[in-house]
Design an enzyme around this catalytic site. Structure first.
Site, short mmCIF file in Angstrom:
data_model
loop_
_atom_site.label_atom_id
_atom_site.label_comp_id
_atom_site.label_asym_id
_atom_site.label_seq_id
_atom_site.Cartn_x
_atom_site.Cartn_y
_atom_site.Cartn_z
N CYS A 168 8.14 4.24 -0.32
CA CYS A 168 7.26 3.48 0.05
C CYS A 168 6.23 3.99 1.14
O CYS A 168 6.69 4.75 1.91
CB CYS A 168 7.56 2.16 0.61
SG CYS A 168 6.15 0.81 0.72
N HIS A 169 5.07 3.93 0.93
CA HIS A 169 4.01 4.48 2.05
C HIS A 169 3.91 3.59 3.21
O HIS A 169 2.89 4.10 4.16
CB HIS A 169 2.68 5.00 1.36
CG HIS A 169 2.20 4.00 0.34
ND1 HIS A 169 2.27 4.35 -1.23
CD2 HIS A 169 1.70 2.78 0.50
CE1 HIS A 169 1.80 3.05 -1.68
NE2 HIS A 169 1.27 2.37 -0.75
#
Length: 359
Positions: A168-169
């Site tokens: 996930c960013h």
């Protein structure tokens, strides 16, 4: 030759960005990039986009496209998954049906009724992908971007032999945001972040080796524009003393006090200036808009010469694949089983913690 497979390659933004990142690493520049999607039209646009990147960078890489998942997985070294099971025509019911019973959902991709039904719909598909990998590329790594991250990774890590982590960013995105708030660059920042996907906490956040939380607290309390950017997350920080990943909209779902009454939703979830303050069905509505415009937008992009920077972005996937294939080892925040890493979360639960990738 390294073979990298994209399952759900019709997610055009993700695919273009990840391919660009991959091709910045010398040992990956002659890779075979295999694109797979169930939507023929999107798949062809993805193939043309990737070929455009290859041509622009004059890379020796090759691109293949197929609607046959098993064919795509044969001999893969790494697999990236970006699927949306059922599409928006199905997903919308995860949001709209709970609303009839008083549950006001902003995103609905992590927990609550919306997240649970999304998981029930998606887990069988993810396990099926893993079963195919066990047969056709058992030594490959699987990097998952599909939500609900923790539930999907937990299922795959318990039920298959595939080495899988979820990415996930929100970790690196939040770190960059906090650095900007205290007017510093990321090369001066170090941090330790751990928790559950979309709800991980910066248990350390330092500038030049010193605790930066006093600077962050001062910025939030003294500058209204910073407070307004992330109202829910800033309230959580001011009360708890640690900063959390993902948007205020996401976190308003995980801490339901912010959404339990219309007046609270109005106060905390509608006036923020960040990308997702917390309005009802925010991402669903964005997807519905995009479904009407994506084809024109991608055609316009091609007519303009497919402009895109070849500089590496901030997603973890390319760094991990590079490390796994023999490049420089890389530390990232990934989703793995809790083997005592976080002592006050259940053993075996899927947690998001610092992970070392190497060959």
């Amino acid at each position: 030759m390294i073979r990298i497979t994209f399952i759900g390659a019709g997610s055009l933004g993700f695919t273009r960005g990840l391919v660009r990142d991959i091709l910045t690493f010398p040992i990956l520049q002659d890779s075979t990039l295999v694109l797979m999607d169930i939507n023929k039209e999107r798949l062809e646009f993805a193939r043309k986009s990737v070929q455009s990147l290859i041509d622009k960078g004059k890379y020796p890489a090759k691109v293949e496209a197929t609607m046959d998942r098993k064919e795509a997985l044969k001999g893969a070294n790494a697999v990236i998954c970006t699927i949306l099971q059922g599409g928006t025509d199905v997903w919308r019911y995860d949001i709209e049906i709970p609303k009839k019973y008083g549950i006001n959902t902003n995103i609905g991709d992590t927990r609550g009724p919306s997240g649970i039904f999304r998981a029930v719909r998606t887990i069988p598909v993810m396990l099926s992908i893993c079963r195919d990998m066990e047969r056709y590329c058992p030594d490959a790594i699987l990097l998952n971007y599909t939500n609900p991250m923790a539930m999907l990774c937990h299922a795959m890590q318990r039920k298959t032999r595939i080495r899988v982590t979820g990415l996930c960013h929100s970790v690196q995105g939040t770190a960059t945001m906090l650095a900007n708030w205290i007017n510093t660059s990321m090369d001066r920042i170090t941090y330790v972040c751990a928790g559950i996907n979309h709800l991980a906490w910066f248990i350390e956040f330092k500038k030049n080796g010193k605790d930066a939380y006093p600077l962050i607290r001062k910025a939030i309390m003294k500058k209204k524009e910073i407070y307004m950017e992330e109202i829910v997350r800033n309230e959580l920080f001011l009360h708890l003393g640690y900063y959390v990943t993902e948007s205020s909209g996401h976190n308003s779902e995980y801490n339901w006090w912010f959404r339990k009454r219309p007046d609270l939703i109005k106060k905390y979830c509608t006036h923020g200036t960040g990308w997702n303050p917390g309005k009802y069905a925010f991402i669903l509505n964005e997807y519905l808009k995009t479904e009407k415009t994506w084809k024109n937008e991608i055609q316009k992009w091609f007519k303009q010469g497919a402009p895109m920077s070849l500089e590496r972005g901030h997603e973890f996937a390319a760094y991990i694949i590079n490390a796994f294939c023999g490049g420089e080892p890389y530390i990232f925040n990934g989703n793995v089983p809790n083997t005592g890493i976080i002592t006050n979360l259940p053993y075996g639960a899927c947690v998001e913690v610092p992970v070392l990738a190497n060959k």
